[in-house]
Motif scaffolding. Structure first.
Motif, short mmCIF file in Angstrom:
data_model
loop_
_atom_site.label_atom_id
_atom_site.label_comp_id
_atom_site.label_asym_id
_atom_site.label_seq_id
_atom_site.Cartn_x
_atom_site.Cartn_y
_atom_site.Cartn_z
N TYR A 1 36.06 22.92 3.34
CA TYR A 1 34.79 22.31 3.72
C TYR A 1 33.85 22.19 2.52
N PHE A 2 33.70 23.26 1.75
CA PHE A 2 32.78 23.24 0.62
C PHE A 2 33.26 22.30 -0.49
N LEU A 3 34.57 22.21 -0.68
CA LEU A 3 35.09 21.28 -1.68
C LEU A 3 34.79 19.84 -1.27
N GLN A 4 34.93 19.54 0.01
CA GLN A 4 34.60 18.21 0.50
C GLN A 4 33.11 17.90 0.28
N THR B 1 21.12 25.07 7.19
CA THR B 1 20.10 24.22 6.59
C THR B 1 19.67 24.72 5.22
N ARG B 2 19.43 26.04 5.12
CA ARG B 2 18.86 26.59 3.88
C ARG B 2 19.91 26.79 2.80
N TRP B 3 21.10 27.25 3.16
CA TRP B 3 22.12 27.56 2.15
C TRP B 3 23.40 26.73 2.32
N GLY B 4 23.44 25.87 3.31
CA GLY B 4 24.62 25.04 3.49
C GLY B 4 25.86 25.81 3.89
N PHE B 5 25.66 26.94 4.60
CA PHE B 5 26.79 27.76 5.04
C PHE B 5 26.81 27.77 6.57
N PRO B 6 27.58 26.88 7.19
CA PRO B 6 27.58 26.77 8.66
C PRO B 6 28.24 27.98 9.33
N HIS B 7 27.90 28.17 10.59
CA HIS B 7 28.50 29.20 11.45
C HIS B 7 28.04 30.62 11.08
N LEU C 1 34.84 23.12 12.62
CA LEU C 1 34.72 23.13 11.17
C LEU C 1 36.01 22.55 10.60
N VAL C 2 35.91 21.38 9.99
CA VAL C 2 37.07 20.67 9.45
C VAL C 2 38.12 20.48 10.55
N GLY C 3 37.63 20.12 11.75
CA GLY C 3 38.53 19.86 12.85
C GLY C 3 39.10 21.09 13.52
N ARG C 4 38.58 22.26 13.20
CA ARG C 4 39.11 23.51 13.76
C ARG C 4 38.00 24.22 14.53
N PRO C 5 38.20 24.62 15.80
CA PRO C 5 37.17 25.35 16.55
C PRO C 5 36.94 26.73 15.94
N LEU C 6 35.65 27.09 15.81
CA LEU C 6 35.32 28.34 15.14
C LEU C 6 34.04 28.92 15.73
#
Length: 436
Positions: free
Chosen positions: A423-426, A201-207, A289-294
């Motif tokens: 992901y970030f480019l998208q 939420t705060r920095w847009g960096f999931p996981h 993440l982008v269709g990949r389990p992580l």
């Protein structure tokens, strides 16, 4: 005629040597007698003193309780002035004074004293009343916050210098023993989920559930293995590795490594490495993440190896793709939380900023105690004065930078980093489209 003169000369010399020898022997005997007499007198004096002290103790213990004076006599200790602590601090200190001198509010201070009471509480004796718990904690916090000399604190609080040293050591040990399990601990599964949501939420960096970084604390030259404590910047230090959550609170700290130790070596010898290798950051079921389990992961700088659970930015060059540059920007934004945490830590507890003159067996405990106190202040919402940062920003010893060889990177981790680049480019393309 010449033989007679020679004989007289020899006789005179022999007589002089014999007389001098006799004087030396007589003088040595007299000095020995005086020393024996001095020791006998000294022993008699102490025997009489101990006898008087014993008689006083017997007299006090044999008296009824009602006859014991309200203020017990201190037989062999000097009574120091405590007016400043009892009158000024406890009665006249304003909230701003508590925050400036002890780096926490008065409410947090007494909360801290209450939690440390089981370890630090002492009983009065007939020879010496115990130092109050609040005063012992205040002495230690003053030292941690200012890093001033023991002599200055001794005069201020009206206690001996050895007492100041003992207070600092005892309070730091008590903080690590009693408060570390409460305020600085490995997050639970639910807390990891909340941490990942905060970073997203705060920095847009999931996981991401945390950021790891290292801090060099200046020290005086140790008595042994001094060469190991010189860091790459040319000053003596010990290294501390810390992992922080999205709120800038520490949840894993590894302290006390010599300044020449590489950051990657500290990581591999820490409990964080062991937990990560045991699957601590795996999530069941994993997120996509982008269709990949992580699973979950952490962020680090160039001093750490690239792992599937620990990501770092690409080395800056003109050959980076747009996706890689987007990844670097996002990672550096999120990684700034550990830099801010270390800045606030050193600004609040300046024993970590200025050269620490404590013994090497105390320094790691002191660092851990400061990290715990940092979390205590952050959790209870104690105000942070931005003026404290000036000392950090103008420090004379800049922090050393470290960089690990690419050979230490994990090949499978590059695939994970590539997913985040995509992901970030998208995300950037979607924002550009919406802006248009």
């Amino acid at each position: 005629m010449s033989n007679d003169e020679t004989i007289r000369s020899l006789m005179f010399t022999l007589s002089y040597v014999l007389m001098k020898r006799r004087r030396d022997v007589t003088s040595a005997d007299a000095q020995r007698r005086r020393e024996v007499q001095r020791r006998v007198t000294h022993r008699q004096y102490f025997h009489q003193k101990h006898k008087r002290m014993l008689m006083m103790m017997i007299a006090q213990t044999s008296r009824p309780v009602s006859d014991i004076p309200a203020r017990p006599t201190r037989v062999w200790s000097n009574i120091e002035s405590t007016d400043w602590w009892e009158r000024v601090v406890m009665r006249e200190f304003q909230p701003s004074d508590w925050l400036e001198k002890f780096r926490m509010t008065k409410e947090t201070f007494f909360l801290l004293c209450g939690k440390l009471k089981p370890r630090l509480n002492r009983q009065d004796t007939r020879l010496r009343p115990a130092l109050p718990l609040e005063k012992r904690v205040a002495v230690a916090l003053w030292r941690l916050a200012s890093n001033v000399e023991y002599r200055t604190i001794s005069t201020l609080f009206g206690v001996g210098r050895s007492t100041v040293c003992k207070c600092v050591r005892d309070v730091c040990h008590a903080i690590v023993l009693l408060l570390r399990p409460l305020y600085l601990r490995t997050p639970s599964e639910h807390e990891l989920e909340d941490a990942a949501g905060l970073f997203a939420t705060r920095w847009g960096f999931p996981h991401c559930v945390g950021v790891v970084g290292s801090l060099h604390v200046p020290i005086i030259a140790p008595s042994s293995n001094t060469d190991n404590y010189w860091n790459s910047r040319g000053w003596l230090s010990v290294v501390t590795q810390g992992a922080v959550n999205g709120l800038g609170q520490f949840w894993d700290v590894c302290a006390g490594f010599p300044g020449s130790t590489e950051h990657s070596a500290i990581l591999q010898n820490s409990t964080l490495w062991a937990r990560a290798c045991d699957g601590f950051l795996l999530r069941d079921p994993p997120l996509n993440l982008v269709g990949r389990p992580l699973g979950y992961l952490m962020l680090g700088d160039a001093g750490y190896p690239l792992k599937s659970w620990l990501l770092k930015s690409y080395p800056e060059s003109g050959e980076l793709s747009a996706a890689q540059r987007a990844f670097n920007r996002k990672l550096e934004q999120a990684r700034g939380v550990v830099d801010e945490a270390f800045l606030r830590l050193r600004a609040r507890w300046q024993c970590l900023l200025k050269r620490n003159d404590c013994r090497m067996d105390v320094v790691p405990t002191m660092i851990l105690a400061c990290c715990v106190l940092h979390n205590v202040c952050e959790v209870h919402g104690d105000e942070f004065d931005r003026r404290w940062e000036e000392a950090v920003r103008h420090e004379e010893s800049p922090q050393p930078a470290d960089e690990v060889s690419p050979s230490a990177d994990e090949p499978q981790a590059e695939e994970v980093r590539g997913l985040f680049c995509q992901y970030f480019l998208q995300q950037e393309n979607q924002r550009t489209t919406l802006a248009c």
